[in-house]
Scaffold this motif. Structure first.
Motif, short mmCIF file in Angstrom:
data_model
loop_
_atom_site.label_atom_id
_atom_site.label_comp_id
_atom_site.label_asym_id
_atom_site.label_seq_id
_atom_site.Cartn_x
_atom_site.Cartn_y
_atom_site.Cartn_z
N ALA A 102 46.82 72.35 50.10
CA ALA A 102 46.65 70.91 50.29
C ALA A 102 45.43 70.37 49.55
O ALA A 102 45.31 69.16 49.34
CB ALA A 102 46.51 70.59 51.78
N LEU A 103 44.52 71.26 49.14
CA LEU A 103 43.32 70.85 48.41
C LEU A 103 43.53 70.80 46.90
O LEU A 103 42.69 70.26 46.17
CB LEU A 103 42.16 71.81 48.70
N VAL A 104 44.63 71.37 46.43
CA VAL A 104 44.88 71.42 44.98
C VAL A 104 45.42 70.08 44.52
O VAL A 104 46.38 69.56 45.09
CB VAL A 104 45.88 72.55 44.64
N ALA A 105 44.78 69.50 43.50
CA ALA A 105 45.18 68.17 43.04
C ALA A 105 45.01 68.10 41.52
O ALA A 105 43.94 68.45 41.01
CB ALA A 105 44.33 67.09 43.71
N PRO A 106 46.02 67.66 40.79
CA PRO A 106 45.92 67.62 39.33
C PRO A 106 44.80 66.72 38.83
O PRO A 106 44.23 66.97 37.76
CB PRO A 106 47.30 67.12 38.89
N GLU A 107 44.47 65.68 39.59
CA GLU A 107 43.42 64.77 39.12
C GLU A 107 42.03 65.41 39.17
O GLU A 107 41.08 64.89 38.56
CB GLU A 107 43.42 63.48 39.95
N LEU A 108 41.89 66.52 39.86
CA LEU A 108 40.61 67.22 39.90
C LEU A 108 40.47 68.26 38.79
O LEU A 108 39.34 68.66 38.47
CB LEU A 108 40.43 67.92 41.25
#
Length: 246
Positions: A102-108
């Motif tokens: 849930a912490l994985v995000a492409p914008e990061l």
């Protein structure tokens, strides 16, 4: 097996670690829970890593770089060291199957931005020119071991991404001012997919708090975050050996 891994992470041992000077600690924001309530994981991380944050921020290489006492080559070297760390972290995130996904995000994600920065800073042959410092090898080895686990990813993502979001713009401004670094060499500090940083950071902390970790696992996340910051400090120390003159 799950709690064996958690115990190893709590002890800071390998299982078979922006600059992070721009840390969550620098943001000076408390996410404390109401009186009488248990602190969430984000608050435990912030409070539990305070000393390591300050040690990383006060590293000789960091202070010299941000004070304008080095040169553009020192920043280029820092960017080169960070690439291996983000490749390993983001590869681990790509393998996650548990709650921390849930912490994985492409914008990061920072890998592509760093690669573009290095092409500008070092030239088209940058991949054959950069030389990782010894501490990067240790940091990457640690990420290879733990970044695909819920506890390990939560800890390292907290250290890296919230640190980048908290102080990245200030760091970028110092690099422009002191060394004339062009925007083409500062893509790492731009999060084009995030419209407003503060609400995004607040939402990310909520995601950390929502992870279904028990007390032992939360303690392991904090311990691993401390270890990540110590590894980051070791990278700075190696860079100081290259660039800071006594």
């Amino acid at each position: 097996m799950k709690h064996q891994l958690t115990a190893e992470l709590s002890a800071g041992r390998p299982t078979g670690t922006s600059t992070a000077a721009s840390t969550e600690e620098s943001a000076g924001r408390s996410t404390g829970a109401p009186a009488g309530a248990s602190a969430g994981l984000a608050t435990e991380l912030r409070e539990g890593t305070r000393a390591e944050h300050r040690a990383a921020e006060s590293a000789g290489f960091v202070t010299a770089l941000l004070d304008g006492r080095l040169g553009p080559d020192a920043y280029a070297d820092l960017a080169a060291q960070q690439l291996g760390v983000y490749r390993a972290l983001e590869a681990g995130g790509g393998r996650l199957t548990g709650a921390a996904a849930a912490l994985v995000a492409p914008e990061l994600a920072r890998t592509a931005a760093l690669e573009a920065d290095l092409a500008h800073l070092w030239g088209p042959d940058w991949q054959g020119r950069v030389e990782p410092v010894p501490a990067v090898g240790r940091y990457v080895s640690r990420l290879d071991a733990v970044a695909a686990t819920d506890v390990g990813y939560a800890a390292h993502a907290y250290v890296r991404y919230l640190g980048d979001l908290s102080g990245g713009q200030v760091v970028a401004a110092m690099l422009r001012r002191h060394y004339g670094v062009a925007e083409e060499g500062l893509r790492f500090y731009r999060f084009d997919g995030i419209e407003k940083v503060k609400p995004y950071k607040d939402a990310y902390r909520e995601r950390l708090d929502a992870l279904p970790f028990d007390a032992t696992e939360r303690a392991a996340v904090v311990a691993e975050a401390r270890y990540a910051l110590r590894l980051n400090r070791e990278v700075f120390d190696d860079l100081a050996d290259r660039h800071v003159r006594s």
